[in-house]
Structures are given as structure tokens and as C-alpha cells.
Design a protein around this motif. Structure first.
Motif, PDB file in Angstrom:
ATOM      1  N   ALA A 268      67.850 140.846 -77.446  1.00  0.00           N
ATOM      2  CA  ALA A 268      66.650 140.380 -78.147  1.00  0.00           C
ATOM      3  C   ALA A 268      66.912 140.075 -79.624  1.00  0.00           C
ATOM      4  O   ALA A 268      66.113 139.387 -80.256  1.00  0.00           O
ATOM      5  CB  ALA A 268      65.541 141.422 -78.027  1.00  0.00           C
ATOM      6  N   LEU A 269      68.028 140.556 -80.154  1.00  0.00           N
ATOM      7  CA  LEU A 269      68.341 140.366 -81.576  1.00  0.00           C
ATOM      8  C   LEU A 269      69.374 139.278 -81.819  1.00  0.00           C
ATOM      9  O   LEU A 269      69.786 139.054 -82.957  1.00  0.00           O
ATOM     10  CB  LEU A 269      68.842 141.688 -82.167  1.00  0.00           C
ATOM     11  N   THR A 270      69.798 138.605 -80.744  1.00  0.00           N
ATOM     12  CA  THR A 270      70.873 137.624 -80.855  1.00  0.00           C
ATOM     13  C   THR A 270      70.477 136.292 -80.241  1.00  0.00           C
ATOM     14  O   THR A 270      69.529 136.211 -79.464  1.00  0.00           O
ATOM     15  CB  THR A 270      72.154 138.140 -80.160  1.00  0.00           C
TER      16      THR A 270
ATOM     17  N   PRO B  54      71.985 148.575 -67.168  1.00  0.00           N
ATOM     18  CA  PRO B  54      71.794 147.259 -67.788  1.00  0.00           C
ATOM     19  C   PRO B  54      70.458 147.064 -68.501  1.00  0.00           C
ATOM     20  O   PRO B  54      70.366 146.211 -69.385  1.00  0.00           O
ATOM     21  CB  PRO B  54      71.933 146.290 -66.615  1.00  0.00           C
ATOM     22  N   SER B  55      69.446 147.844 -68.182  1.00  0.00           N
ATOM     23  CA  SER B  55      68.171 147.685 -68.886  1.00  0.00           C
ATOM     24  C   SER B  55      68.321 148.047 -70.362  1.00  0.00           C
ATOM     25  O   SER B  55      67.541 147.571 -71.197  1.00  0.00           O
ATOM     26  CB  SER B  55      67.069 148.512 -68.229  1.00  0.00           C
ATOM     27  N   THR B  56      69.324 148.865 -70.710  1.00  0.00           N
ATOM     28  CA  THR B  56      69.536 149.237 -72.107  1.00  0.00           C
ATOM     29  C   THR B  56      70.197 148.117 -72.906  1.00  0.00           C
ATOM     30  O   THR B  56      70.303 148.205 -74.131  1.00  0.00           O
ATOM     31  CB  THR B  56      70.391 150.518 -72.245  1.00  0.00           C
ATOM     32  N   PHE B  57      70.631 147.054 -72.240  1.00  0.00           N
ATOM     33  CA  PHE B  57      71.256 145.913 -72.925  1.00  0.00           C
ATOM     34  C   PHE B  57      70.209 144.996 -73.556  1.00  0.00           C
ATOM     35  O   PHE B  57      70.499 144.265 -74.498  1.00  0.00           O
ATOM     36  CB  PHE B  57      72.096 145.072 -71.963  1.00  0.00           C
ATOM     37  N   GLU B  58      68.990 145.007 -73.012  1.00  0.00           N
ATOM     38  CA  GLU B  58      67.953 144.059 -73.436  1.00  0.00           C
ATOM     39  C   GLU B  58      67.647 144.100 -74.934  1.00  0.00           C
ATOM     40  O   GLU B  58      67.486 143.048 -75.550  1.00  0.00           O
ATOM     41  CB  GLU B  58      66.688 144.228 -72.606  1.00  0.00           C
TER      42      GLU B  58
ATOM     43  N   ASN C 143      74.273 151.124 -80.299  1.00  0.00           N
ATOM     44  CA  ASN C 143      74.485 152.574 -80.206  1.00  0.00           C
ATOM     45  C   ASN C 143      73.687 153.191 -79.070  1.00  0.00           C
ATOM     46  O   ASN C 143      74.085 154.217 -78.518  1.00  0.00           O
ATOM     47  CB  ASN C 143      74.123 153.255 -81.534  1.00  0.00           C
ATOM     48  N   ALA C 144      72.563 152.592 -78.710  1.00  0.00           N
ATOM     49  CA  ALA C 144      71.696 153.129 -77.655  1.00  0.00           C
ATOM     50  C   ALA C 144      72.068 152.630 -76.255  1.00  0.00           C
ATOM     51  O   ALA C 144      71.482 153.071 -75.269  1.00  0.00           O
ATOM     52  CB  ALA C 144      70.242 152.771 -77.949  1.00  0.00           C
ATOM     53  N   VAL C 145      73.048 151.725 -76.173  1.00  0.00           N
ATOM     54  CA  VAL C 145      73.434 151.172 -74.873  1.00  0.00           C
ATOM     55  C   VAL C 145      74.054 152.250 -73.990  1.00  0.00           C
ATOM     56  O   VAL C 145      74.888 153.039 -74.427  1.00  0.00           O
ATOM     57  CB  VAL C 145      74.423 149.992 -75.061  1.00  0.00           C
ATOM     58  N   ASP C 146      73.620 152.275 -72.733  1.00  0.00           N
ATOM     59  CA  ASP C 146      74.254 153.056 -71.675  1.00  0.00           C
ATOM     60  C   ASP C 146      74.859 152.022 -70.739  1.00  0.00           C
ATOM     61  O   ASP C 146      74.122 151.304 -70.057  1.00  0.00           O
ATOM     62  CB  ASP C 146      73.222 153.917 -70.956  1.00  0.00           C
ATOM     63  N   LEU C 147      76.186 151.923 -70.744  1.00  0.00           N
ATOM     64  CA  LEU C 147      76.843 150.867 -69.972  1.00  0.00           C
ATOM     65  C   LEU C 147      76.563 150.947 -68.475  1.00  0.00           C
ATOM     66  O   LEU C 147      76.734 149.962 -67.766  1.00  0.00           O
ATOM     67  CB  LEU C 147      78.353 150.866 -70.248  1.00  0.00           C
TER      68      LEU C 147
END
Length: 150
Positions: free
Chosen positions: A46-48, A38-42, A31-35
Motif C-alpha cells: 500500500a506504500l509503494t 501473505p496478508s501481512t504483505f498488504e 518489520n511487521a511482515v510474517d513471511l
């Protein structure tokens, strides 16, 4: 001095709790990803682990490269424990994706018109007590099994 040992039921409960906490954190990270950033993908990565990590990397970087935008939020509606095998727990999860939109660079929706607003997922996570959430997601797939999501 009295000592107790954890029963299998305690261990199962801990595995389910870790799996649920990890999946909820994963949904919040998505939900917090900003496409566009890319730094918001980390936090998602980290959970996968394994195939889901590779799948998320491919999807998110592809959306970023193509100029796709996302809005809305996925909401976890229900979580039902399914099975435990050692440190691996499976959960049935109902998610509400009705407000989530993906829009391509031309401004056209990428959401199929027949997408179900409430979706049933089978979540598999492996416990790792050294992690903050206590587990990593190893699979998240849609399912026709489990509780009826509505």
C-alpha cells in the motif's frame, strides 16, 4: 482578509516530510511482515508503486513460497533531504539492519556474511495528498552518495 500562498520552500518541506513519513511507515510495515502470512504483505504494498511494488511483490511471495523466515527489525537511523522536483522528493536514509536475519527452509542464514550492518539508501517518493502518509515510494536503492552512515 489576508491570504498567503505557499512558497517553494514550504512545498519542498512538505514533499520531504511526506517522503520521510512514507519511508518510515514502509520500514515499520516491513518489520511487521510474517513471511508465512501473505496478508501481512498488504501494508507494504500500500506504500509503494511501480517497480518497487513489483519488486516487493516478487520478493515477499518468493520468500513465502520457499519457506523463508525473517526476524529482527530494521531501524531508521538518519534521514537527510536530498532533492525535490515537483511532487517527487529524494532522501538519503541510513538504516540499521544488523538484527535482521533471513533463514531458508533448511535453517541456513541467507544473510551474506559481509553485509554492512548500517546501510545508506536513496529513497524516492511521490507526493499524493489524498494518501494518509501523503506519498508513495517509487524507488529505494542502496547508494554510495549522501551522508556517511555509521
Amino acid at each position: 482578509m489576508t491570504t498567503t500562498t505557499a512558497s517553494p520552500a514550504d512545498s519542498d518541506a512538505a514533499a520531504f516530510a511526506a517522503a520521510e513519513e512514507t519511508y518510515r511507515a514502509y520500514v515499520e510495515a516491513l518489520n511487521a511482515v510474517d513471511l508465512a502470512d501473505p496478508s501481512t504483505f498488504e501494508p507494504v504494498y500500500a506504500l509503494t508503486t511501480g517497480e518497487i511494488l513489483e519488486s516487493d511483490r516478487k520478493a515477499l511471495s518468493g520468500y513465502n513460497a520457499s519457506g523463508v523466515t525473517m526476524s529482527g527489525r530494521t531501524e531508521v537511523k538518519e534521514v537527510v533531504p536530498h532533492s525535490v522536483d515537483g511532487d517527487v522528493a529524494e532522501l538519503y536514509v541510513c538504516i540499521d539492519v544488523s538484527s535482521v536475519t533471513l533463514t531458508n527452509a533448511d535453517g541456513e542464514s541467507m544473510v551474506p556474511p559481509d553485509r554492512e550492518p548500517i546501510q545508506a539508501m536513496l529513497v524516492t517518493a511521490e507526493r499524493d495528498p489524498q494518501l494518509d502518509t501523503g506519498a508513495l515510494l517509487i524507488d529505494v536503492v542502496s547508494t554510495l552518495e549522501g551522508p556517511t552512515c555509521d
